[in-house]
Design a protein around this motif. Sequence first.
Motif, PDB file in Angstrom:
ATOM      1  N   GLY A 232       2.869  29.347   7.156  1.00  0.00           N
ATOM      2  CA  GLY A 232       3.961  30.043   6.490  1.00  0.00           C
ATOM      3  C   GLY A 232       3.533  30.990   5.398  1.00  0.00           C
ATOM      4  N   HIS A 233       2.233  31.149   5.201  1.00  0.00           N
ATOM      5  CA  HIS A 233       1.719  32.069   4.183  1.00  0.00           C
ATOM      6  C   HIS A 233       0.697  32.997   4.823  1.00  0.00           C
ATOM      7  CE1 HIS A 233       3.673  29.774   0.974  1.00  0.00           C
ATOM      8  NE2 HIS A 233       3.213  28.688   1.567  1.00  0.00           N
ATOM      9  N   THR A 234       0.542  34.168   4.236  1.00  0.00           N
ATOM     10  CA  THR A 234      -0.401  35.145   4.770  1.00  0.00           C
ATOM     11  C   THR A 234      -1.785  34.933   4.175  1.00  0.00           C
ATOM     12  OG1 THR A 234       1.333  36.792   5.110  1.00  0.00           O
ATOM     13  CG2 THR A 234      -0.930  37.594   5.002  1.00  0.00           C
ATOM     14  N   MET A 235      -2.762  34.714   5.052  1.00  0.00           N
ATOM     15  CA  MET A 235      -4.149  34.571   4.641  1.00  0.00           C
ATOM     16  C   MET A 235      -4.893  35.855   4.980  1.00  0.00           C
ATOM     17  SD  MET A 235      -7.036  31.752   5.834  1.00  0.00           S
ATOM     18  CE  MET A 235      -6.391  30.421   4.796  1.00  0.00           C
ATOM     19  N   ALA A 236      -5.567  36.413   3.986  1.00  0.00           N
ATOM     20  CA  ALA A 236      -6.389  37.601   4.185  1.00  0.00           C
ATOM     21  C   ALA A 236      -7.816  37.174   4.507  1.00  0.00           C
ATOM     22  CB  ALA A 236      -6.366  38.480   2.938  1.00  0.00           C
ATOM     23  N   TYR A 237      -8.496  37.989   5.317  1.00  0.00           N
ATOM     24  CA  TYR A 237      -9.882  37.667   5.640  1.00  0.00           C
ATOM     25  C   TYR A 237     -10.643  38.928   6.035  1.00  0.00           C
ATOM     26  CZ  TYR A 237      -8.523  37.854  10.635  1.00  0.00           C
ATOM     27  OH  TYR A 237      -8.068  38.249  11.868  1.00  0.00           O
ATOM     28  N   ILE A 238     -11.939  38.876   5.797  1.00  0.00           N
ATOM     29  CA  ILE A 238     -12.848  39.930   6.227  1.00  0.00           C
ATOM     30  C   ILE A 238     -13.411  39.524   7.584  1.00  0.00           C
ATOM     31  CG2 ILE A 238     -14.891  41.286   5.634  1.00  0.00           C
ATOM     32  CD1 ILE A 238     -12.593  41.503   3.605  1.00  0.00           C
TER      33      ILE A 238
ATOM     34  N   PHE B 129     -14.967  46.474   2.126  1.00  0.00           N
ATOM     35  CA  PHE B 129     -14.454  45.804   3.312  1.00  0.00           C
ATOM     36  C   PHE B 129     -12.929  45.701   3.288  1.00  0.00           C
ATOM     37  CE2 PHE B 129     -18.514  43.960   1.949  1.00  0.00           C
ATOM     38  CZ  PHE B 129     -19.321  44.429   2.970  1.00  0.00           C
ATOM     39  N   ALA B 130     -12.305  46.121   4.374  1.00  0.00           N
ATOM     40  CA  ALA B 130     -10.854  46.003   4.513  1.00  0.00           C
ATOM     41  C   ALA B 130     -10.515  44.614   5.040  1.00  0.00           C
ATOM     42  CB  ALA B 130     -10.338  47.068   5.474  1.00  0.00           C
ATOM     43  N   SER B 131      -9.394  44.093   4.597  1.00  0.00           N
ATOM     44  CA  SER B 131      -8.963  42.763   5.029  1.00  0.00           C
ATOM     45  C   SER B 131      -8.059  42.836   6.251  1.00  0.00           C
ATOM     46  CB  SER B 131      -8.207  42.050   3.906  1.00  0.00           C
ATOM     47  OG  SER B 131      -9.069  41.665   2.872  1.00  0.00           O
ATOM     48  N   LYS B 132      -8.189  41.838   7.095  1.00  0.00           N
ATOM     49  CA  LYS B 132      -7.201  41.564   8.124  1.00  0.00           C
ATOM     50  C   LYS B 132      -6.318  40.445   7.606  1.00  0.00           C
ATOM     51  CE  LYS B 132     -10.158  42.929  11.987  1.00  0.00           C
ATOM     52  NZ  LYS B 132     -10.732  42.519  13.307  1.00  0.00           N
ATOM     53  N   ARG B 133      -5.217  40.161   8.311  1.00  0.00           N
ATOM     54  CA  ARG B 133      -4.304  39.130   7.840  1.00  0.00           C
ATOM     55  C   ARG B 133      -3.785  38.300   8.995  1.00  0.00           C
ATOM     56  NH1 ARG B 133      -4.530  42.901   4.076  1.00  0.00           N
ATOM     57  NH2 ARG B 133      -4.282  42.242   1.908  1.00  0.00           N
ATOM     58  N   VAL B 134      -3.552  37.011   8.705  1.00  0.00           N
ATOM     59  CA  VAL B 134      -3.016  36.095   9.697  1.00  0.00           C
ATOM     60  C   VAL B 134      -2.107  35.109   8.965  1.00  0.00           C
ATOM     61  CG1 VAL B 134      -4.979  34.503   9.473  1.00  0.00           C
ATOM     62  CG2 VAL B 134      -3.632  34.496  11.576  1.00  0.00           C
ATOM     63  N   GLU B 135      -1.039  34.681   9.623  1.00  0.00           N
ATOM     64  CA  GLU B 135      -0.137  33.711   9.001  1.00  0.00           C
ATOM     65  C   GLU B 135      -0.650  32.304   9.242  1.00  0.00           C
ATOM     66  OE1 GLU B 135       4.358  32.171   9.640  1.00  0.00           O
ATOM     67  OE2 GLU B 135       4.164  34.298   9.126  1.00  0.00           O
ATOM     68  N   ILE B 136      -0.822  31.577   8.159  1.00  0.00           N
ATOM     69  CA  ILE B 136      -1.291  30.192   8.211  1.00  0.00           C
ATOM     70  C   ILE B 136      -0.311  29.326   7.436  1.00  0.00           C
ATOM     71  CG2 ILE B 136      -3.137  28.587   7.587  1.00  0.00           C
ATOM     72  CD1 ILE B 136      -3.987  30.504   9.775  1.00  0.00           C
TER      73      ILE B 136
END
Length: 303
Positions: free
Chosen positions: A22-28, A13-20
């Motif tokens: 001030g930090h980058t959170m990766a998620y499937i 599974f490749a991760s997507k990313r979102v800023e939470i």
Amino acid sequence: MTVTTEALPGFPFASKRVEIGGHTMAYIDERPEGVSAAPPVLHVHGNPTWSFYWRSLLATLPGDGLRTIAPDHIGMGRSDKPALADYPHTLARRVADLTAFVDALDLDQPLSLVVHDWGGPIGLSWAVEHLERVDKVVVLNTGAFPLPADKRIPWSLQAARLPVVGDVAVRRFNAFSLGALSMGTGRLWLDAEARRGLLAPYDSPAHRVAVHAFVQDIPTGPADPAHPVLTRLAERLPLLDEHPVQIHWGMKDPVFDAGILDHLVGYLPGAEVNRYPDAGHYVLEDAADRIVPRVRTFLGSPS
């Protein structure tokens, strides 16, 4: 720094990313083909795991028409690994991060929740404050209340909470993650795929800050920062009993044992409870063959 953990066996599974915050959170975020508005299922992991722990569900639930989401907490998995001074690493912040993450997804229908270990206090704290946004709940070995009066955490966890001991054992030698590979299972040892995947993001002391911080955040009394968060959760936890709840419990868990399970069921008496006598804390590793079909049936049934 973000650690890439690509090409892991059993985890395509490749991760997507979102800023939470001030930090980058990766998620499937795995979606079923041809479904524009699939019901979402949010998986919230604990310590020292990451979204890899959910791979058996990530691989199967989209085939049931479910949007399957699994974030990595800040400092864990493929997410940013900030230093201790750059991120609070507290339960309250974890709950705030998850709240921001769910809001960032811009979901237009209630979600189902699957939680394990620290994912329980984090995910369920979000759920009890957003009951109208919750569909169903699946709970795996966790605690969602302050430590019962007759319960003590094991000496090994007490030692790991100490700054100097924890810094050497947990951060420098990765003892907590390595120990969990044997103490977290009802078997002698987790298989090679699980061992490699669970350890992959925590390959240096700088990448184990959150692992140690989670251990230090375990509340043993009212003076600890996480205690009021758990107290609030315990007060509101019975409200979740109005939702469908399914529990899966490894009975060989040395921390979240039968007594903790009984305590949890006291808050959620309407829950469906599944006990696995041969499984440990990493219950989904030990009993995926039994848990995954039950979760699929549960999530696929009408609310």
